[in-house]
Write a protein that holds these residues in place. Structure first.
Motif, short mmCIF file in Angstrom:
data_model
loop_
_atom_site.label_atom_id
_atom_site.label_comp_id
_atom_site.label_asym_id
_atom_site.label_seq_id
_atom_site.Cartn_x
_atom_site.Cartn_y
_atom_site.Cartn_z
N GLU A 1 0.86 -1.17 0.00
CA GLU A 1 0.00 0.00 0.00
C GLU A 1 0.91 1.23 0.00
O GLU A 1 1.58 1.51 1.00
N TRP A 2 0.93 1.92 -1.12
CA TRP A 2 1.79 3.10 -1.24
C TRP A 2 1.11 4.29 -0.57
O TRP A 2 0.00 4.66 -0.93
N LEU A 3 1.81 4.87 0.39
CA LEU A 3 1.30 6.04 1.10
C LEU A 3 1.76 7.33 0.42
O LEU A 3 1.05 8.33 0.42
N GLU A 4 2.96 7.27 -0.17
CA GLU A 4 3.52 8.42 -0.89
C GLU A 4 4.58 7.92 -1.86
O GLU A 4 5.51 7.24 -1.41
N PRO A 5 4.47 8.20 -3.14
CA PRO A 5 3.31 8.80 -3.80
C PRO A 5 2.19 7.75 -3.97
O PRO A 5 2.47 6.57 -4.16
N PHE A 6 0.95 8.20 -3.90
CA PHE A 6 -0.19 7.32 -4.10
C PHE A 6 -0.88 7.67 -5.40
O PHE A 6 -1.20 8.84 -5.65
N ASN A 7 -1.09 6.65 -6.24
CA ASN A 7 -1.77 6.84 -7.53
C ASN A 7 -3.12 6.13 -7.44
O ASN A 7 -3.16 4.90 -7.41
N PRO A 8 -4.23 6.89 -7.40
CA PRO A 8 -5.54 6.26 -7.24
C PRO A 8 -6.12 5.67 -8.53
O PRO A 8 -7.20 5.07 -8.49
N GLU A 9 -5.40 5.81 -9.64
CA GLU A 9 -5.92 5.28 -10.90
C GLU A 9 -6.11 3.77 -10.78
O GLU A 9 -5.21 3.05 -10.34
#
Length: 373
Positions: free
Chosen positions: A273-281
């Motif tokens: 789970e990427w917290l930063e950077p997060f890509n919601p695509e």
């Protein structure tokens, strides 16, 4: 018990080149004792799919990595039911140009790649631009000498995101295949013999990388499939050099878990789970024909039993089960795709009681099953 499907797209395997553990682990499945009423019997990861624009070019690239074995000879067209199983609901039949399941002789674990070149339909949009995109993002290859492999592949024209990062025995680097698919090379701290490897020091595929939006929800989801061995990855903050090795220009943070099955090939998935950077695509939508890495095939003893169990737990499916894969009423296996919380397609491959071929839609021409010349 012999699992009668050897590929997501064909039942009979006329051309088997590799003779290694991989085929034994995914095809010749032993009798399985179900541990509970909710145990689907997940036994192995058969392969994941890569959809390519140029089969011959990409096949040669993976051959250089060590994927010198394979299974080929499966149908280029199939039934409307098979098309529906891939989310191609409006297609009478799909059509492939070429395909092969790539195998890595002598590998330590299952490494199969279902390399397909679609003729129709095909979504040729580029694959994910960064390795933190939601969905199945990359495959990891374990090497005993990352620097040597980096130099070898770079001399062959390999495209890398950075220089190798880390200390000896704990280094990694990302590269792209000819279609832009991310591959992560990791260096093992444990010396291994690699006498069978002619060109690289790669010895196996330890895990597939899947990016998720909610690590807790994803852990619960994959536990339903049998991924009950959980090793949590505490929140990691990457320094600038490590973030650059992932292809990022700024700060990066993630948390996650390695999840694995405890029988069969004991394969592992890495959920981040990427917290930063997060890509919601979101991940690739159906149909399952997008260029790049797509579709994770998992073997179970009885596909109908597995679907019944998972549906009771509210697992969504793309379609009904499709008999697979000769297009005749002699098929004794089937496939179906479950969908994880972030849109990853999990293909269940298993035994199925033979049944008549589902009829083609009235608006479609007669069924035609074509094989390679």
């Amino acid at each position: 018990m012999v699992l009668r499907i050897v590929l997501a797209f064909f039942l009979v395997c006329p051309f088997v080149v590799a003779e290694d553990y991989e085929l034994q682990a995914t095809v010749q499945t032993p009798d399985i004792t179900f541990e509970s009423e909710t145990d689907i019997g997940l036994w192995a990861r058969f392969h994941f799919a890569i959809h390519t624009e140029n089969f011959d070019r990409t096949r040669e690239f993976y051959r250089q990595l060590g994927f010198t074995g394979g299974i080929s000879g499966f149908p280029l067209t199939n039934t409307h039911a098979m098309a529906r199983a891939l989310g191609m609901f409006e297609e009478c039949q799909y059509e492939l140009a070429k395909g092969e399941v790539l195998l890595f002789p002598g590998a330590e674990n299952t490494t199969g790649i279902d390399l397909l070149q679609w003729r129709s339909p095909f979504n040729a949009e580029p694959p994910y631009a960064e390795p933190n995109h939601l969905g199945m993002a990359y495959a990891t290859l374990m090497t005993t000498d990352l620097i040597a492999d980096y130099q070898f592949l770079k001399n062959k024209g390999g495209v890398f995101l950075s220089e190798p990062y880390g200390a000896p025995g704990n280094r990694f680097i990302f590269m792209r295949d000819p279609d832009g698919v991310f591959l992560k090379l990791e260096e093992s701290a444990i010396p291994r013999s690699n006498d069978k490897i002619a060109s690289t020091h790669i010895v196996g595929m330890p895990y597939i990388g899947i990016n998720v939006s909610d690590i807790e929800a994803s852990i619960r989801f994959y536990q339903r499939f049998g991924y009950t061995h959980i090793r949590r990855i505490n929140e990691q903050t990457l320094n600038a050099e490590e973030a650059a090795a992932w292809g990022f220009k700024g700060p990066a943070r993630y948390r996650g878990a390695d999840v694995a099955i405890t029988r069969g090939d004991r394969h592992r998935l890495r959920l981040l789970e990427w917290l930063e950077p997060f890509n919601p695509e979101p991940a690739y939508p159906p149909p399952i024909n997008h260029k790049g890495i797509n579709r994770l095939a998992l073997t179970v003893p009885d596909v109908e039993r597995a679907v019944t169990i998972l549906k009771k737990q509210k697992v969504p499916f793309l379609s009904e089960i499709a008999p697979c894969c000769s297009g005749t009423d002699s098929d004794t296996g089937g496939i179906v795709h479950a969908i994880d919380p972030d849109g990853v397609f999990l293909e269940l491959v298993g035994n199925l009681k033979p049944r008549p071929v589902p009829p083609q839609p009235e608006s479609c021409p007669p069924l035609e099953i074509r094989y390679p010349d």
